[in-house]
Design a protein around this motif. Structure first.
Motif, mmCIF file in Angstrom:
data_model
loop_
_atom_site.group_PDB
_atom_site.id
_atom_site.type_symbol
_atom_site.label_atom_id
_atom_site.label_comp_id
_atom_site.label_asym_id
_atom_site.label_seq_id
_atom_site.Cartn_x
_atom_site.Cartn_y
_atom_site.Cartn_z
ATOM 1 N N THR A 6 0.832 -1.208 0.000
ATOM 2 C CA THR A 6 0.000 0.000 0.000
ATOM 3 C C THR A 6 0.861 1.250 0.000
ATOM 4 O O THR A 6 0.476 2.292 -0.556
ATOM 5 N N ASN A 7 2.060 1.168 0.597
ATOM 6 C CA ASN A 7 2.960 2.318 0.632
ATOM 7 C C ASN A 7 3.591 2.632 -0.717
ATOM 8 O O ASN A 7 4.195 3.695 -0.893
ATOM 9 N N LEU A 8 3.437 1.715 -1.676
ATOM 10 C CA LEU A 8 3.901 2.009 -3.030
ATOM 11 C C LEU A 8 3.088 3.123 -3.675
ATOM 12 O O LEU A 8 3.483 3.667 -4.719
ATOM 13 N N CYS A 9 1.955 3.456 -3.066
ATOM 14 C CA CYS A 9 1.143 4.579 -3.547
ATOM 15 C C CYS A 9 0.983 5.648 -2.464
ATOM 16 O O CYS A 9 0.053 6.459 -2.538
ATOM 17 N N ILE B 297 6.068 10.877 -4.669
ATOM 18 C CA ILE B 297 6.811 12.118 -4.909
ATOM 19 C C ILE B 297 8.297 11.817 -5.072
ATOM 20 O O ILE B 297 8.968 12.369 -5.957
ATOM 21 N N GLY B 298 8.818 10.919 -4.232
ATOM 22 C CA GLY B 298 10.220 10.540 -4.346
ATOM 23 C C GLY B 298 10.534 9.900 -5.687
ATOM 24 O O GLY B 298 11.535 10.242 -6.336
ATOM 25 N N SER C 228 -6.020 3.388 -5.227
ATOM 26 C CA SER C 228 -6.328 2.636 -6.447
ATOM 27 C C SER C 228 -6.320 3.550 -7.666
ATOM 28 O O SER C 228 -5.815 3.172 -8.740
ATOM 29 N N PHE C 229 -6.886 4.748 -7.506
ATOM 30 C CA PHE C 229 -6.878 5.722 -8.602
ATOM 31 C C PHE C 229 -5.455 6.030 -9.020
ATOM 32 O O PHE C 229 -5.105 5.970 -10.208
ATOM 33 N N VAL C 230 -4.611 6.375 -8.045
ATOM 34 C CA VAL C 230 -3.237 6.761 -8.357
ATOM 35 C C VAL C 230 -2.419 5.560 -8.829
ATOM 36 O O VAL C 230 -1.531 5.701 -9.679
ATOM 37 N N ALA C 231 -2.725 4.365 -8.319
ATOM 38 C CA ALA C 231 -1.992 3.174 -8.750
ATOM 39 C C ALA C 231 -2.113 2.986 -10.255
ATOM 40 O O ALA C 231 -1.110 2.779 -10.953
ATOM 41 N N CYS D 269 -2.241 -5.214 -6.734
ATOM 42 C CA CYS D 269 -1.757 -5.477 -5.369
ATOM 43 C C CYS D 269 -2.066 -4.310 -4.440
ATOM 44 O O CYS D 269 -2.441 -4.522 -3.275
ATOM 45 N N VAL D 270 -1.931 -3.095 -4.942
ATOM 46 C CA VAL D 270 -2.260 -1.920 -4.130
ATOM 47 C C VAL D 270 -3.750 -1.922 -3.795
ATOM 48 O O VAL D 270 -4.152 -1.667 -2.656
#
Length: 225
Positions: free
Chosen positions: A68-71, A77-78, A140-143, A176-177
């Motif tokens: 979940t932290n992948l998004c 930003i990094g 989910s949107f950003v993923a 996965c996210v």
């Protein structure tokens, strides 16, 4: 005759791919929105959550927190800054700027959508602390909008044997996210599907814009020679 029909179908999809890319996911999002407003997703949401919650263990939870932290904003930003520096180093201004602009606009669109529906988050065992509204799922949107655009860039610019494994890895991040958000108890399954559908529509539109910009820049560069 068969070859002509096949060519006709291919030309149809090439001509209307933007409308299809927008229309299909937006239709799914609209259907989900109507079901949410009329409280018709409770059974579906409950069934998916109970299935995933039956897998809860400390190790599994750590894995899903990582996914979940992948998004997470800080991670995205990094990554955007690193990719910005990479493409600028390669003298490719268009993809360098397209990545952070996509991330910014994705965040704005999702924040607006959440404010329209004001759906509270699930009142269940939340394994991480989060705030804000639930529908649609911002992760989910950003993923799909962020990692989907990276897949597009890899397909466009990457060469060599790592191209397709990298595209596959980026693709796998997306579901996965979404699964992680339901497992962690911070979103309903319908939130995740809505995030994917709305994000997919935005991705199709943004790639269309990106292609137009790319062609314009290439034409200007060619004309200045």
């Amino acid at each position: 005759m068969t070859g002509g029909k096949t060519r006709g179908v291919r030309l149809f999809f090439q001509k209307y791919r933007v409308l299809l890319g927008l229309g299909l996911p937006l239709t799914v999002f609209a259907v989900l929105a109507v079901l949410i407003v009329n409280d018709r997703t409770a059974g579906f949401d409950s069934a998916i959550y109970h299935f995933l919650s039956s897998m809860i263990t400390p190790q599994t939870t750590r894995s899903f927190i990582f996914l979940t932290n992948l998004c997470s904003p800080a991670f995205l930003i990094g990554i955007s800054i690193l990719l910005l520096a990479f493409f600028l180093f390669r003298h490719k201004l268009y993809p360098a700027l397209a990545i952070p602009v996509n991330l910014l606009l994705s965040s704005v669109i999702n924040t607006f959508a959440k404010s329209v529906f004001d759906r509270p988050r699930p009142d269940i065992n939340q394994l991480v602390d989060v705030g804000g509204f639930s529908f649609p799922s911002g992760h989910s949107f950003v993923a799909i909008s962020f990692y989907g655009f990276l897949i597009y860039l890899v397909a466009r610019y990457c060469r060599g044997r790592y191209k397709y494994p990298l595209m596959l890895l980026l693709f796998l991040v997306i579901p996965c996210v979404g699964i992680s958000r339901v497992y962690l108890g911070v979103h309903y399954s319908s939130d995740v599907l809505a995030g994917f559908s709305l994000g997919g529509a935005w991705l199709a539109f943004y790639i269309f814009l990106a292609e137009r910009v790319r062609h314009t820049l290439e034409e200007k560069k060619g004309g200045s020679r």
